[in-house]
Design a protein around this motif. Sequence first.
Motif, PDB file in Angstrom:
ATOM      1  N   LEU A 120       0.819  -1.215   0.000  1.00  0.00           N
ATOM      2  CA  LEU A 120       0.000   0.000   0.000  1.00  0.00           C
ATOM      3  C   LEU A 120       0.857   1.271   0.000  1.00  0.00           C
ATOM      4  N   GLY A 121       2.149   1.117  -0.242  1.00  0.00           N
ATOM      5  CA  GLY A 121       3.016   2.292  -0.267  1.00  0.00           C
ATOM      6  C   GLY A 121       3.868   2.341  -1.522  1.00  0.00           C
ATOM      7  N   HIS A 122       3.373   1.717  -2.588  1.00  0.00           N
ATOM      8  CA  HIS A 122       4.192   1.549  -3.783  1.00  0.00           C
ATOM      9  C   HIS A 122       4.529   2.871  -4.458  1.00  0.00           C
ATOM     10  N   ALA A 123       3.691   3.872  -4.274  1.00  0.00           N
ATOM     11  CA  ALA A 123       3.981   5.168  -4.888  1.00  0.00           C
ATOM     12  C   ALA A 123       5.249   5.785  -4.307  1.00  0.00           C
ATOM     13  N   GLY A 124       5.652   5.335  -3.121  1.00  0.00           N
ATOM     14  CA  GLY A 124       6.907   5.824  -2.544  1.00  0.00           C
ATOM     15  C   GLY A 124       8.093   5.518  -3.444  1.00  0.00           C
ATOM     16  N   PHE A 125       8.102   4.324  -4.046  1.00  0.00           N
ATOM     17  CA  PHE A 125       9.187   3.959  -4.954  1.00  0.00           C
ATOM     18  C   PHE A 125       9.121   4.789  -6.232  1.00  0.00           C
ATOM     19  N   LEU A 126       7.914   5.096  -6.653  1.00  0.00           N
ATOM     20  CA  LEU A 126       7.732   5.992  -7.797  1.00  0.00           C
ATOM     21  C   LEU A 126       8.363   7.351  -7.492  1.00  0.00           C
ATOM     22  N   GLY A 127       8.140   7.833  -6.265  1.00  0.00           N
ATOM     23  CA  GLY A 127       8.690   9.120  -5.854  1.00  0.00           C
ATOM     24  C   GLY A 127      10.208   9.122  -5.800  1.00  0.00           C
ATOM     25  N   ILE A 128      10.804   8.016  -5.355  1.00  0.00           N
ATOM     26  CA  ILE A 128      12.268   7.938  -5.302  1.00  0.00           C
ATOM     27  C   ILE A 128      12.852   8.079  -6.705  1.00  0.00           C
ATOM     28  N   GLY A 129      12.288   7.346  -7.653  1.00  0.00           N
ATOM     29  CA  GLY A 129      12.774   7.445  -9.024  1.00  0.00           C
ATOM     30  C   GLY A 129      12.582   8.836  -9.605  1.00  0.00           C
ATOM     31  N   ALA A 130      11.422   9.428  -9.355  1.00  0.00           N
ATOM     32  CA  ALA A 130      11.136  10.755  -9.892  1.00  0.00           C
ATOM     33  C   ALA A 130      12.101  11.793  -9.336  1.00  0.00           C
ATOM     34  N   TYR A 131      12.326  11.755  -8.028  1.00  0.00           N
ATOM     35  CA  TYR A 131      13.213  12.757  -7.422  1.00  0.00           C
ATOM     36  C   TYR A 131      14.680  12.494  -7.723  1.00  0.00           C
ATOM     37  N   ALA A 132      15.056  11.232  -7.953  1.00  0.00           N
ATOM     38  CA  ALA A 132      16.430  10.959  -8.380  1.00  0.00           C
ATOM     39  C   ALA A 132      16.706  11.647  -9.708  1.00  0.00           C
ATOM     40  N   SER A 133      15.710  11.625 -10.611  1.00  0.00           N
ATOM     41  CA  SER A 133      15.868  12.249 -11.925  1.00  0.00           C
ATOM     42  C   SER A 133      15.753  13.763 -11.868  1.00  0.00           C
ATOM     43  N   ALA A 134      15.286  14.293 -10.756  1.00  0.00           N
ATOM     44  CA  ALA A 134      15.225  15.747 -10.583  1.00  0.00           C
ATOM     45  C   ALA A 134      16.441  16.267  -9.813  1.00  0.00           C
ATOM     46  N   VAL A 135      16.756  15.602  -8.706  1.00  0.00           N
ATOM     47  CA  VAL A 135      17.803  16.098  -7.804  1.00  0.00           C
ATOM     48  C   VAL A 135      19.195  15.889  -8.382  1.00  0.00           C
ATOM     49  N   LEU A 136      19.499  14.704  -8.877  1.00  0.00           N
ATOM     50  CA  LEU A 136      20.866  14.404  -9.321  1.00  0.00           C
ATOM     51  C   LEU A 136      21.304  15.256 -10.509  1.00  0.00           C
ATOM     52  N   PRO A 137      20.495  15.421 -11.568  1.00  0.00           N
ATOM     53  CA  PRO A 137      20.922  16.318 -12.653  1.00  0.00           C
ATOM     54  C   PRO A 137      20.951  17.788 -12.231  1.00  0.00           C
ATOM     55  N   THR A 138      19.998  18.218 -11.394  1.00  0.00           N
ATOM     56  CA  THR A 138      19.892  19.631 -11.028  1.00  0.00           C
ATOM     57  C   THR A 138      21.010  20.058 -10.085  1.00  0.00           C
ATOM     58  N   HIS A 139      21.253  19.275  -9.031  1.00  0.00           N
ATOM     59  CA  HIS A 139      22.214  19.676  -7.999  1.00  0.00           C
ATOM     60  C   HIS A 139      23.616  19.131  -8.231  1.00  0.00           C
ATOM     61  N   PHE A 140      23.733  18.036  -8.984  1.00  0.00           N
ATOM     62  CA  PHE A 140      25.052  17.407  -9.137  1.00  0.00           C
ATOM     63  C   PHE A 140      25.486  17.258 -10.594  1.00  0.00           C
ATOM     64  N   GLY A 141      24.641  17.683 -11.530  1.00  0.00           N
ATOM     65  CA  GLY A 141      25.017  17.674 -12.933  1.00  0.00           C
ATOM     66  C   GLY A 141      25.075  16.308 -13.585  1.00  0.00           C
ATOM     67  N   TRP A 142      24.393  15.330 -13.016  1.00  0.00           N
ATOM     68  CA  TRP A 142      24.396  13.982 -13.590  1.00  0.00           C
ATOM     69  C   TRP A 142      23.612  13.954 -14.896  1.00  0.00           C
ATOM     70  N   HIS A 143      24.017  13.050 -15.790  1.00  0.00           N
ATOM     71  CA  HIS A 143      23.239  12.818 -17.005  1.00  0.00           C
ATOM     72  C   HIS A 143      21.910  12.177 -16.608  1.00  0.00           C
ATOM     73  N   PRO A 144      20.796  12.558 -17.269  1.00  0.00           N
ATOM     74  CA  PRO A 144      19.488  12.006 -16.894  1.00  0.00           C
ATOM     75  C   PRO A 144      19.421  10.483 -16.885  1.00  0.00           C
ATOM     76  N   LEU A 145      20.056   9.825 -17.865  1.00  0.00           N
ATOM     77  CA  LEU A 145      20.024   8.359 -17.895  1.00  0.00           C
ATOM     78  C   LEU A 145      20.775   7.763 -16.714  1.00  0.00           C
TER      79      LEU A 145
END
Length: 310
Positions: free
Chosen positions: A57-82
Amino acid sequence: MQKSAYIGLGLVVAVLLALPFVLPNSYYMDLAIRMAINAIIVIGLNLLIGFAGQISLGHAGFLGIGAYASAVLPTHFGWHPLLALGAGAAATGLIAAVVARPIFKLKGNYLAMATLGLGIIINIALRNEAQWTGGPDGMPVPAMALLGFELGSDKQWYWVVALLLAVSVWASLSLIDSPFGRALRALHGSEVASQVVGVNVVRYKVSIFVLSAVFASIMGSVTAHYVGFVTPNFADFFHSIELVTMVVVGGMASVFGSIVGAVLLTALPQALATFEGWETVVFGAVLMGCMIFLPKGLVPTLAARFGKGE
């Protein structure tokens, strides 16, 4: 795979290939993309709930981790989106593997509450770490780049998610027909009987939980790049319930039921928008009707009925 599985996969591919040429405008293209994204997430969730018999009943939490990884890592650390997408999936898999062992010692309502708590914890963390995530307001997500090209148009995104959906259906059908899939079905039927015949119950529970979580994380990243913005609503409780509802309405232990459930429950709120203020009531009534008259889900019920010539 069985002959019926090949036929179903061929039908899915045929529909995916035809859709861009028959959809009248960008609104319907956007709706088709969201349907495909939800279908992939629900396929992964159905492997856990429908085939292995383990609730989340908390599966959207994993969705959120993936979504924020693709937002935080490129924005704050310059990682490639892939690279950020891969890192988010790996982190999600690791978290799922760590929490799965203690969580899956529980059963029934206790298991449901534990997975619910996990999703809530992830949601709270995303809201509170405002310096990284933007807090409740969310944050923008950089464009996705593939082979030097930035994905921008709806048609480009459609072909990406259509390919991911086709691969997910094929991989899931192959998994179900493998010894791993047969072990999952045995686990769903009876854990005690599974142990008697040599199935490592804990290992299979953890493995399918991790796989389902990674499905969600990858599609969370894809959704974030497609939308261009991410908020903690990606990981909220109501989104988790919506995903579980898609599994139940379409049909548990049915890959094609997952697709049908995702398509119906993604389109239904849009179709009910004309009921100004009453759309939630009508939506609930439709779900109640499905549960009363189609208790096994839409696809399994219809398949059983027509298979018996009724």
